[in-house]
Design an enzyme around this catalytic site. Structure first.
Site, PDB file in Angstrom:
ATOM      1  N   GLY A  42       0.762  -1.239   0.000  1.00 47.15           N
ATOM      2  CA  GLY A  42       0.000   0.000   0.000  1.00 47.15           C
ATOM      3  C   GLY A  42       0.797   1.295   0.000  1.00 47.15           C
ATOM      4  O   GLY A  42       0.342   2.280   0.587  1.00 47.15           O
ATOM      5  N   ASN A  52       1.147   3.143  -2.599  1.00 49.95           N
ATOM      6  CA  ASN A  52       0.291   4.056  -3.382  1.00 49.95           C
ATOM      7  C   ASN A  52      -0.880   4.554  -2.552  1.00 49.95           C
ATOM      8  O   ASN A  52      -1.255   5.723  -2.642  1.00 49.95           O
ATOM      9  CB  ASN A  52      -0.204   3.380  -4.660  1.00 49.95           C
ATOM     10  CG  ASN A  52       0.826   3.435  -5.772  1.00 49.95           C
ATOM     11  OD1 ASN A  52       1.104   4.502  -6.308  1.00 49.95           O
ATOM     12  ND2 ASN A  52       1.417   2.290  -6.102  1.00 49.95           N
ATOM     13  N   LYS A  61     -20.090  -9.973  -4.467  1.00 52.81           N
ATOM     14  CA  LYS A  61     -21.325  -9.510  -3.819  1.00 52.81           C
ATOM     15  C   LYS A  61     -20.972  -8.635  -2.619  1.00 52.81           C
ATOM     16  O   LYS A  61     -21.514  -7.532  -2.450  1.00 52.81           O
ATOM     17  CB  LYS A  61     -22.147 -10.730  -3.379  1.00 52.81           C
ATOM     18  CG  LYS A  61     -23.488 -10.401  -2.787  1.00 52.81           C
ATOM     19  CD  LYS A  61     -24.300 -11.701  -2.565  1.00 52.81           C
ATOM     20  CE  LYS A  61     -25.571 -11.431  -1.787  1.00 52.81           C
ATOM     21  NZ  LYS A  61     -25.351 -11.246  -0.348  1.00 52.81           N
ATOM     22  N   HIS A  73      -0.745   1.242 -13.055  1.00 60.94           N
ATOM     23  CA  HIS A  73       0.026   0.102 -13.572  1.00 60.94           C
ATOM     24  C   HIS A  73       1.482   0.536 -13.769  1.00 60.94           C
ATOM     25  O   HIS A  73       1.737   1.615 -14.295  1.00 60.94           O
ATOM     26  CB  HIS A  73      -0.571  -0.388 -14.895  1.00 60.94           C
ATOM     27  CG  HIS A  73       0.130  -1.596 -15.418  1.00 60.94           C
ATOM     28  ND1 HIS A  73      -0.122  -2.868 -14.932  1.00 60.94           N
ATOM     29  CD2 HIS A  73       1.127  -1.733 -16.325  1.00 60.94           C
ATOM     30  CE1 HIS A  73       0.674  -3.730 -15.537  1.00 60.94           C
ATOM     31  NE2 HIS A  73       1.445  -3.064 -16.400  1.00 60.94           N
ATOM     32  N   MET A  86      -4.657  -6.875  -6.897  1.00 62.35           N
ATOM     33  CA  MET A  86      -4.174  -7.944  -7.767  1.00 62.35           C
ATOM     34  C   MET A  86      -5.259  -8.884  -8.282  1.00 62.35           C
ATOM     35  O   MET A  86      -4.954  -9.923  -8.859  1.00 62.35           O
ATOM     36  CB  MET A  86      -3.077  -8.738  -7.041  1.00 62.35           C
ATOM     37  CG  MET A  86      -1.849  -7.910  -6.747  1.00 62.35           C
ATOM     38  SD  MET A  86      -1.126  -7.146  -8.240  1.00 62.35           S
ATOM     39  CE  MET A  86       0.113  -6.071  -7.514  1.00 62.35           C
ATOM     40  N   ASN A  99      -6.980   2.591 -12.202  1.00 63.15           N
ATOM     41  CA  ASN A  99      -5.924   1.652 -11.804  1.00 63.15           C
ATOM     42  C   ASN A  99      -4.571   2.294 -12.068  1.00 63.15           C
ATOM     43  O   ASN A  99      -4.424   3.075 -13.008  1.00 63.15           O
ATOM     44  CB  ASN A  99      -6.050   0.357 -12.619  1.00 63.15           C
ATOM     45  CG  ASN A  99      -4.984  -0.667 -12.248  1.00 63.15           C
ATOM     46  OD1 ASN A  99      -4.728  -0.909 -11.065  1.00 63.15           O
ATOM     47  ND2 ASN A  99      -4.353  -1.269 -13.249  1.00 63.15           N
TER      48      ASN A  99
HETATM   49  C1  GAR Z   1       2.514  -0.965  -7.715  1.00 63.86           C
HETATM   50  O1  GAR Z   1       3.742  -0.907  -8.390  1.00 63.86           O
HETATM   51  C2  GAR Z   1       1.375  -1.053  -8.705  1.00 63.86           C
HETATM   52  O2  GAR Z   1       1.586  -0.295  -9.866  1.00 63.86           O
HETATM   53  C3  GAR Z   1       1.381  -2.526  -9.023  1.00 63.86           C
HETATM   54  O3  GAR Z   1       1.587  -3.138  -7.774  1.00 63.86           O
HETATM   55  C4  GAR Z   1       2.379  -2.283  -6.955  1.00 63.86           C
HETATM   56  C5  GAR Z   1       1.673  -2.108  -5.624  1.00 63.86           C
HETATM   57  O4  GAR Z   1       2.482  -1.400  -4.725  1.00 63.86           O
HETATM   58  N1  GAR Z   1       0.163  -2.910  -9.650  1.00 63.86           N
HETATM   59  C6  GAR Z   1       0.099  -3.827 -10.605  1.00 63.86           C
HETATM   60  O5  GAR Z   1       1.048  -4.452 -11.002  1.00 63.86           O
HETATM   61  C7  GAR Z   1      -1.311  -4.047 -11.152  1.00 63.86           C
HETATM   62  N2  GAR Z   1      -1.259  -4.774 -12.376  1.00 63.86           N
HETATM   63  P1  GAR Z   1       1.881  -0.712  -3.422  1.00 63.86           P
HETATM   64  O6  GAR Z   1       1.027  -1.776  -2.711  1.00 63.86           O
HETATM   65  O7  GAR Z   1       3.085  -0.360  -2.615  1.00 63.86           O
HETATM   66  O8  GAR Z   1       1.067   0.471  -3.845  1.00 63.86           O
END
Ligand code: GAR
Length: 192
Positions: A12, A14, A62, A101, A82, A99
């Site tokens: 987390g 982000n 749900k 990426h 994910m 999202n």
């Molecule tokens: C991030 O790099 C995000 O872009 C990626 O997972 C990481 C989560 O980091 N997401 C994907 O790959 C989705 N396809 P975080 O939990 O530290 O935010």
């Protein structure tokens, strides 16, 4: 106030960036009404608790839809989520799900491209530039309309870890920028 539900599956960082940007006023007019995890015991839920935000686990679609509705969700932000959302969720929140990426979509995205795998594939592909993308979520995997992208250099001595860390710094900036952009376009604000 725009009510944001943040969906997570892991650490987390982000999520933390959004929390910090709201607190600092960098991202104003929004509040995180809840953090919903696809699984128990992830650090994202601790981050939510520390910030005084409700943390929940959704065991199925749900339950997820009920949780989203219960907090009057305007926007859903997938921050390291994910799981692939079911069409029911996408249909209920069309152009309201964002999202982040960790690549320059359409490169290195889609099924199987998540987390560290993305960065290893970028290195294996001999790329000199990578980056991050904020996009709307549609029924495909990483196929929704792009909201914002930013490039990040790939250094010759990069490993998947060092590249991931550099891309992540940019993710933390553009995710909030993308949220702001979408907030300004919400129908209730006269947009879309
Ligand atoms: C991030 O790099 C995000 O872009 C990626 O997972 C990481 C989560 O980091 N997401 C994907 O790959 C989705 N396809 P975080 O939990 O530290 O935010």
């Amino acid at each position: 106030m725009v009510n944001i539900s943040v969906l997570v599956s892991g650490g987390g960082t982000n999520l933390q960036a959004i929390i910090d940007n709201i607190e600092s006023g960098e991202l104003s007019g929004a509040r995180i009404v809840q953090v919903i995890s696809s699984r128990e015991g992830v650090f994202s839920l601790e981050r939510a608790a520390k910030a005084g935000i409700k943390g929940k686990v959704a065991k199925d679609t749900k339950q997820l839809l009920e949780q989203l509705a219960a907090e009057n969700t305007d926007l859903i932000v997938l921050a390291g989520y994910m799981k692939v959302l079911e069409p029911e969720v996408i249909g209920a929140y069309r152009r309201r799900i964002l999202n982040i990426h960790p690549s320059l979509i359409p490169k290195y995205c889609g099924k199987g491209f998540y987390g560290k795998r993305v960065h290893q594939a970028v290195l294996d592909g001999g790329e000199t530039v990578s980056g991050a993308t904020v996009h709307f979520v549609d029924e495909g995997v990483d196929t929704g309309e792009i909201i914002l992208q930013r490039q990040v250099p790939v250094e010759p001595d990069d490993t998947a870890d060092t590249l991931a860390a550099r891309v992540l710094e940019t993710e933390h900036v553009i995710l909030s920028e993308g949220i702001k952009k979408v907030m300004a376009q919400l129908p209730e604000k006269g947009g879309l």
